[in-house]
Design a protein around this motif. Structure first.
Motif, mmCIF file in Angstrom:
data_model
loop_
_atom_site.group_PDB
_atom_site.id
_atom_site.type_symbol
_atom_site.label_atom_id
_atom_site.label_comp_id
_atom_site.label_asym_id
_atom_site.label_seq_id
_atom_site.Cartn_x
_atom_site.Cartn_y
_atom_site.Cartn_z
ATOM 1 N N GLU A 1 7.284 7.102 -10.060
ATOM 2 C CA GLU A 1 6.013 7.030 -9.343
ATOM 3 C C GLU A 1 4.891 7.582 -10.202
ATOM 4 O O GLU A 1 3.784 7.023 -10.245
ATOM 5 C CB GLU A 1 6.105 7.798 -8.025
ATOM 6 C CG GLU A 1 4.818 7.776 -7.210
ATOM 7 C CD GLU A 1 4.892 8.620 -5.943
ATOM 8 O OE1 GLU A 1 3.829 9.024 -5.451
ATOM 9 O OE2 GLU A 1 6.011 8.867 -5.445
ATOM 10 N N LYS B 1 8.047 -4.289 3.788
ATOM 11 C CA LYS B 1 8.304 -3.515 2.573
ATOM 12 C C LYS B 1 6.993 -3.081 1.923
ATOM 13 O O LYS B 1 6.861 -1.944 1.454
ATOM 14 C CB LYS B 1 9.126 -4.344 1.580
ATOM 15 C CG LYS B 1 10.598 -4.460 1.935
ATOM 16 C CD LYS B 1 11.351 -5.318 0.935
ATOM 17 C CE LYS B 1 11.485 -4.637 -0.403
ATOM 18 N NZ LYS B 1 12.318 -5.436 -1.346
ATOM 19 N N ARG B 2 6.022 -3.976 1.924
ATOM 20 C CA ARG B 2 4.754 -3.638 1.279
ATOM 21 C C ARG B 2 3.992 -2.584 2.075
ATOM 22 O O ARG B 2 3.361 -1.694 1.493
ATOM 23 C CB ARG B 2 3.922 -4.910 1.076
ATOM 24 C CG ARG B 2 4.554 -5.808 0.029
ATOM 25 C CD ARG B 2 3.806 -7.091 -0.239
ATOM 26 N NE ARG B 2 4.558 -7.895 -1.192
ATOM 27 C CZ ARG B 2 4.119 -8.995 -1.786
ATOM 28 N NH1 ARG B 2 2.890 -9.437 -1.515
ATOM 29 N NH2 ARG B 2 4.870 -9.646 -2.640
ATOM 30 N N SER C 1 5.422 -0.305 3.982
ATOM 31 C CA SER C 1 6.174 0.939 3.787
ATOM 32 C C SER C 1 5.881 1.543 2.417
ATOM 33 O O SER C 1 5.680 2.760 2.286
ATOM 34 C CB SER C 1 7.679 0.672 3.937
ATOM 35 O OG SER C 1 7.975 0.181 5.230
ATOM 36 N N GLY C 2 5.857 0.699 1.389
ATOM 37 C CA GLY C 2 5.542 1.198 0.060
ATOM 38 C C GLY C 2 4.116 1.697 -0.031
ATOM 39 O O GLY C 2 3.836 2.717 -0.663
ATOM 40 N N GLY D 1 5.076 5.304 -0.239
ATOM 41 C CA GLY D 1 5.575 5.266 -1.603
ATOM 42 C C GLY D 1 4.595 5.690 -2.663
ATOM 43 O O GLY D 1 4.904 5.651 -3.852
ATOM 44 N N SER D 2 3.379 6.090 -2.286
ATOM 45 C CA SER D 2 2.379 6.533 -3.253
ATOM 46 C C SER D 2 1.803 7.855 -2.785
ATOM 47 O O SER D 2 0.955 7.904 -1.886
ATOM 48 C CB SER D 2 1.278 5.474 -3.405
ATOM 49 O OG SER D 2 0.405 5.809 -4.451
ATOM 50 N N PHE E 1 14.362 3.160 1.446
ATOM 51 C CA PHE E 1 13.521 3.781 0.421
ATOM 52 C C PHE E 1 13.893 5.247 0.176
ATOM 53 O O PHE E 1 13.951 5.697 -0.961
ATOM 54 C CB PHE E 1 12.047 3.726 0.841
ATOM 55 C CG PHE E 1 11.371 2.393 0.676
ATOM 56 C CD1 PHE E 1 12.067 1.281 0.241
ATOM 57 C CD2 PHE E 1 10.024 2.259 0.967
ATOM 58 C CE1 PHE E 1 11.431 0.047 0.101
ATOM 59 C CE2 PHE E 1 9.377 1.038 0.824
ATOM 60 C CZ PHE E 1 10.085 -0.072 0.393
#
Length: 488
Positions: free
Chosen positions: A62, A237-238, A240-241, A245-246, A279
């Motif tokens: 990341e 997924k997008r 959630s990311g 995820g950031s 994830f």
């Protein structure tokens, strides 16, 4: 603080002297500094990853995606394109001005102050610095005290790689920022909250200093499930990311809340849950892939938002917290009260409200009722809905069928509007952000038009009327005396 005031005064004097010497205007100097930034990141990739983990719990992958790789790409783009960016741009002047010529040249502002942010402490320090250097400025970076390890590393590395007479780093808290803002700068760049942005803008106004404010806001995501039903796995997924995820949602362009039709809400929640587990595993706290909350103060703010009894009742997934480890579990809310604090301030954490609507077209009105966000995301293939989003809402950017990728694309400008920010940067736009575009016009003494000078008469008035309209044929007729009393 007297010692700090002396340090700031001395640094500013040296940077101004360096800029006045013309040293930073040299393209060779600019390229050397940009190349040094690339080398600095390459040489210290492991150290930078380590401090990002220490400060924020970011996984090294990341860290490279969002910070180190991003900085190297940004510096490489500037290095490769600088020769083209600095070339004066020729302007095609109207025939009326012949034989004059015009062009626009980009000149550096002078001495620039960059106030960095803690959530991406490497990239949000070095990326604006890249633009400022490419434009030929001297730069002072105020690194964030909330990411102390990253700030300390930058304070150590930058003097080792870059020109210390032109590029400097200062660490410290709000008191240091206050001292810096008491001085006159030629440009201020700030990344952070709207609240602090207002303080910076007020301080800049004292000296009429131009500012670029990259602020944020509540970025909505629209899901038009009717038109993207076949692609919902990718959509989920997008989202959630983009949310977790950031930096665990601690990003100005992170998804703040989702707008979806009521009939689809339960399906969306059921699809989000397994993706979160895929994830981050069954125990996200131990996964090593979920960044932590930056400080206890920020943790307590998120805790307060979630512990509102009406908000707590809307939790449909997650909700656990650990103050000692600064951990907030990925959390989903379903229809929290719209007048609650969590729906009226930027969340900046791993909490995702889902707001249901009767019809997805109502999302336009919902977004318009809020302050202008930094980004609007919309998953839709409905061209009519896309058109409405673009024409009826205002935001820093709009991204269809993806999340956050607009930030990584240096071919597009990045910045906010209204409460989400002022100005833009990235790629060539960073060069422009830190440059003044100066208009250059060169006239000729070979001929003169008497119509521009007194004494005034009807002939001159008609001449000027036609000149403004660029009606050149009628101008010729007027000068030949073939047209009388022309007013239209």
């Amino acid at each position: 603080m007297e010692a700090m005031k002396e340090t700031v005064d001395q640094s500013l004097r040296e940077m101004r002297e360096t800029f006045a010497s013309g040293r930073t205007r040299s393209v060779k100097w600019r390229k050397a500094q940009l190349g040094a930034i690339i080398e600095m990141v390459k040489d210290n990739e492991e150290k930078m990853s380590d401090v990002l983990f220490q400060d924020l719990g970011k996984h090294s992958t990341e860290a490279f995606r969002d910070e180190l790789g991003f900085v190297m790409r940004s510096a490489t783009t500037a290095l490769n394109c600088l020769d083209k960016w600095v070339v004066p741009k020729k302007s095609n002047l109207p025939l009326l001005f012949y034989p004059a010529t015009g062009k626009v040249i980009s000149e550096p502002y002078g001495t620039v102050l960059v106030l960095s942010s803690w959530n991406f402490p490497i990239s949000l320090s070095l990326d604006p610095m890249i633009g400022a250097i490419a434009a030929g400025n001297t730069v002072l970076l105020k690194a964030s005290e909330l990411s102390p390890n990253a700030s300390a590393l930058l304070a150590k590395l930058i003097p080792s790689y870059l020109d210390t007479k032109a590029i400097k780093v200062i660490e410290g808290g709000p008191d240091v920022a206050t001292i810096l803002l008491q001085h006159q700068w030629d440009k201020i760049f700030f990344t952070g909250s709207p609240k602090i942005g207002k303080i910076i803008m007020a301080a800049a106004a004292e000296h009429l200093t131009p500012v670029t404010l990259e602020l944020g806001g509540k970025c909505p995501t629209i899901i038009d499930h009717h038109s993207v039903s076949k692609d919902m796995k990718s959509v989920v997924k997008r989202i959630s990311g983009g949310k977790w995820g950031s930096c665990s949602g601690q990003a100005c362009i992170s998804v703040d809340y989702v707008l979806v039709e009521q009939s689809f809400a339960s399906t969306l929640i059921d699809m989000l849950k397994p993706v979160i587990r895929s994830f981050f595993g069954e125990n996200p706290k131990e996964s090593g892939c979920l960044a932590r909350i930056v400080t206890k103060k920020h943790f307590q703010r998120l805790s307060r938002l979630l512990n509102d009894p009406r908000v707590k009742a809307s939790i449909v997934y997650g909700g656990s917290m650990d103050e000692e480890k600064l951990y907030v579990e990925p959390t989903i809310l379903l229809d929290p009260p719209l007048d609650s604090e969590i729906m009226n301030e930027e969340i900046f954490g791993p909490i995702l409200p889902i707001i249901t609507l009767r019809d997805i077209q109502e999302s336009i009105g919902f977004i318009k009722s809020k302050p202008k966000p930094l980004a609007i995301y919309a998953f839709t293939k409905d061209e009519n809905l896309k058109t409405r989003i673009l024409s009826e809402t205002s935001s820093g950017s709009v991204t269809f069928n993806d999340l956050m990728i607009q930030y990584m694309c240096d071919a597009l400008p990045f910045g906010g509007v209204g409460q989400s920010g002022i100005g833009r940067y990235h790629g060539k736009y960073s060069f422009e952000c830190f440059s003044h575009e100066k208009a250059i016009m060169e006239g000729s003494l070979a001929m003169d038009l008497e119509a521009r000078y007194p004494p005034w008469n009807n002939f001159k008035l008609n001449f000027i009327r036609l000149a403004f309209r660029e009606a050149y044929f009628k101008l010729v007729l007027l000068m030949l005396g073939l047209t009388k009393g022309m007013r239209k």
